[in-house]
Design a protein around this motif. Structure first.
Motif, PDB file in Angstrom:
ATOM      1  N   ALA A  11       0.860  -1.214   0.173  1.00  0.00           N
ATOM      2  CA  ALA A  11      -0.104   0.117   0.194  1.00  0.00           C
ATOM      3  C   ALA A  11       0.989   1.248  -0.022  1.00  0.00           C
ATOM      4  O   ALA A  11       1.754   1.358   0.705  1.00  0.00           O
ATOM      5  CB  ALA A  11      -0.873   0.100   1.254  1.00  0.00           C
ATOM      6  N   ALA A  12       0.401   2.087  -0.889  1.00  0.00           N
ATOM      7  CA  ALA A  12       1.338   3.397  -0.915  1.00  0.00           C
ATOM      8  C   ALA A  12       0.456   4.426  -1.617  1.00  0.00           C
ATOM      9  O   ALA A  12      -0.584   4.052  -2.421  1.00  0.00           O
ATOM     10  CB  ALA A  12       2.636   3.163  -1.606  1.00  0.00           C
ATOM     11  N   THR A  13       0.948   5.803  -1.286  1.00  0.00           N
ATOM     12  CA  THR A  13       0.282   6.910  -2.063  1.00  0.00           C
ATOM     13  C   THR A  13       1.596   7.573  -2.770  1.00  0.00           C
ATOM     14  O   THR A  13       2.583   7.758  -2.416  1.00  0.00           O
ATOM     15  CB  THR A  13      -0.465   7.940  -0.964  1.00  0.00           C
ATOM     16  N   PHE A  14       1.120   8.159  -3.966  1.00  0.00           N
ATOM     17  CA  PHE A  14       2.102   8.637  -5.176  1.00  0.00           C
ATOM     18  C   PHE A  14       1.461   9.960  -5.403  1.00  0.00           C
ATOM     19  O   PHE A  14       0.326  10.138  -5.570  1.00  0.00           O
ATOM     20  CB  PHE A  14       2.067   7.788  -6.073  1.00  0.00           C
ATOM     21  N   SER A  15       2.261  10.898  -5.371  1.00  0.00           N
ATOM     22  CA  SER A  15       1.898  12.313  -5.650  1.00  0.00           C
ATOM     23  C   SER A  15       2.593  12.633  -7.060  1.00  0.00           C
ATOM     24  O   SER A  15       3.739  12.590  -7.173  1.00  0.00           O
ATOM     25  CB  SER A  15       2.603  13.324  -4.605  1.00  0.00           C
ATOM     26  N   LEU A  16       1.785  12.984  -7.931  1.00  0.00           N
ATOM     27  CA  LEU A  16       2.188  13.315  -9.147  1.00  0.00           C
ATOM     28  C   LEU A  16       2.043  14.639  -9.502  1.00  0.00           C
ATOM     29  O   LEU A  16       0.732  15.356  -9.259  1.00  0.00           O
ATOM     30  CB  LEU A  16       1.514  12.407 -10.338  1.00  0.00           C
ATOM     31  N   THR A  17       3.053  15.515  -9.679  1.00  0.00           N
ATOM     32  CA  THR A  17       3.023  17.044  -9.853  1.00  0.00           C
ATOM     33  C   THR A  17       2.696  17.223 -11.347  1.00  0.00           C
ATOM     34  O   THR A  17       2.897  16.360 -12.273  1.00  0.00           O
ATOM     35  CB  THR A  17       4.209  17.614  -9.609  1.00  0.00           C
ATOM     36  N   ASP A  18       2.143  18.295 -11.683  1.00  0.00           N
ATOM     37  CA  ASP A  18       1.723  19.079 -13.015  1.00  0.00           C
ATOM     38  C   ASP A  18       0.716  17.822 -13.845  1.00  0.00           C
ATOM     39  O   ASP A  18       0.837  17.603 -14.956  1.00  0.00           O
ATOM     40  CB  ASP A  18       2.991  19.165 -14.017  1.00  0.00           C
ATOM     41  N   GLU A  19      -0.141  17.393 -12.736  1.00  0.00           N
ATOM     42  CA  GLU A  19      -1.112  16.328 -13.491  1.00  0.00           C
ATOM     43  C   GLU A  19      -2.567  16.784 -12.718  1.00  0.00           C
ATOM     44  O   GLU A  19      -2.528  17.532 -11.736  1.00  0.00           O
ATOM     45  CB  GLU A  19      -0.784  14.790 -13.038  1.00  0.00           C
ATOM     46  N   ASP A  20      -3.473  16.103 -13.447  1.00  0.00           N
ATOM     47  CA  ASP A  20      -4.955  16.415 -12.987  1.00  0.00           C
ATOM     48  C   ASP A  20      -5.615  15.272 -13.200  1.00  0.00           C
ATOM     49  O   ASP A  20      -5.316  14.069 -13.569  1.00  0.00           O
ATOM     50  CB  ASP A  20      -5.382  17.669 -13.673  1.00  0.00           C
ATOM     51  N   HIS A  21      -7.153  15.316 -13.514  1.00  0.00           N
ATOM     52  CA  HIS A  21      -8.016  14.433 -13.490  1.00  0.00           C
ATOM     53  C   HIS A  21      -7.701  13.390 -14.631  1.00  0.00           C
ATOM     54  O   HIS A  21      -8.299  12.237 -14.807  1.00  0.00           O
ATOM     55  CB  HIS A  21      -9.426  14.887 -13.613  1.00  0.00           C
ATOM     56  N   THR A  22      -6.990  13.938 -15.622  1.00  0.00           N
ATOM     57  CA  THR A  22      -6.991  13.429 -16.986  1.00  0.00           C
ATOM     58  C   THR A  22      -6.148  11.982 -16.771  1.00  0.00           C
ATOM     59  O   THR A  22      -6.651  10.834 -17.157  1.00  0.00           O
ATOM     60  CB  THR A  22      -6.565  14.046 -17.977  1.00  0.00           C
ATOM     61  N   ILE A  23      -4.885  12.362 -16.072  1.00  0.00           N
ATOM     62  CA  ILE A  23      -4.119  11.067 -16.130  1.00  0.00           C
ATOM     63  C   ILE A  23      -4.774  10.178 -14.909  1.00  0.00           C
ATOM     64  O   ILE A  23      -4.589   9.090 -15.002  1.00  0.00           O
ATOM     65  CB  ILE A  23      -2.586  11.408 -15.725  1.00  0.00           C
ATOM     66  N   ALA A  24      -5.412  10.889 -14.008  1.00  0.00           N
ATOM     67  CA  ALA A  24      -5.627  10.249 -12.668  1.00  0.00           C
ATOM     68  C   ALA A  24      -6.804   8.800 -13.111  1.00  0.00           C
ATOM     69  O   ALA A  24      -6.877   7.877 -12.917  1.00  0.00           O
ATOM     70  CB  ALA A  24      -6.242  10.882 -11.521  1.00  0.00           C
ATOM     71  N   ASN A  25      -7.737   9.710 -14.084  1.00  0.00           N
ATOM     72  CA  ASN A  25      -8.815   8.776 -14.531  1.00  0.00           C
ATOM     73  C   ASN A  25      -8.355   7.687 -15.449  1.00  0.00           C
ATOM     74  O   ASN A  25      -8.702   6.577 -15.412  1.00  0.00           O
ATOM     75  CB  ASN A  25      -9.929   9.556 -15.217  1.00  0.00           C
ATOM     76  N   ALA A  26      -7.446   8.093 -16.289  1.00  0.00           N
ATOM     77  CA  ALA A  26      -7.005   6.946 -17.062  1.00  0.00           C
ATOM     78  C   ALA A  26      -6.138   5.893 -16.293  1.00  0.00           C
ATOM     79  O   ALA A  26      -6.257   4.507 -16.649  1.00  0.00           O
ATOM     80  CB  ALA A  26      -5.694   7.644 -18.213  1.00  0.00           C
ATOM     81  N   VAL A  27      -5.401   6.200 -15.225  1.00  0.00           N
ATOM     82  CA  VAL A  27      -4.696   5.205 -14.648  1.00  0.00           C
ATOM     83  C   VAL A  27      -5.601   4.443 -13.589  1.00  0.00           C
ATOM     84  O   VAL A  27      -5.573   3.185 -13.299  1.00  0.00           O
ATOM     85  CB  VAL A  27      -3.727   5.899 -13.633  1.00  0.00           C
TER      86      VAL A  27
END
Length: 97
Positions: A11-27
């Motif tokens: 279990a882990a949390t990853f922070s992606l900078t310069d990203e938004d809902h577009t990449i999050a929904n695709a992942v």
């Protein structure tokens, strides 16, 4: 950046900078197809901040590897869509016999 436990790498949390809902929904789409994933969620801490936090929990496999596999699968899907689109455009450019 990865935020996780040193004792439990499933279990882990990853922070992606310069990203938004577009990449999050695709992942999210690719992770939902992976039977190793028991939980997936994402949040955007603040609308004015270009960052997305992704939480992944697995059945035991390292969360980092599962997220990496999901991103690779997403790249393959995008490549397939792009090739299919390019072929369709080329087919339309061919003169009709």
């Amino acid at each position: 950046m990865e935020h996780g436990s040193f004792t439990d790498n499933s279990a882990a949390t990853f922070s992606l900078t310069d990203e938004d809902h577009t990449i999050a929904n695709a992942v999210r789409f690719t992770l939902n197809q992976d039977p190793r994933v028991t939980f997936y969620g994402y949040s955007i801490p603040h609308p004015s901040e270009a960052r997305v936090n992704i939480r992944v929990q697995t059945t035991g496999d390292p969360a980092r590897e599962v997220l990496k596999d999901a991103c690779q699968n997403l790249m393959l899907m995008c490549r397939h869509v792009r090739c299919t689109f390019d072929k369709a455009v080329e087919d339309l450019k061919q003169p009709m016999l």
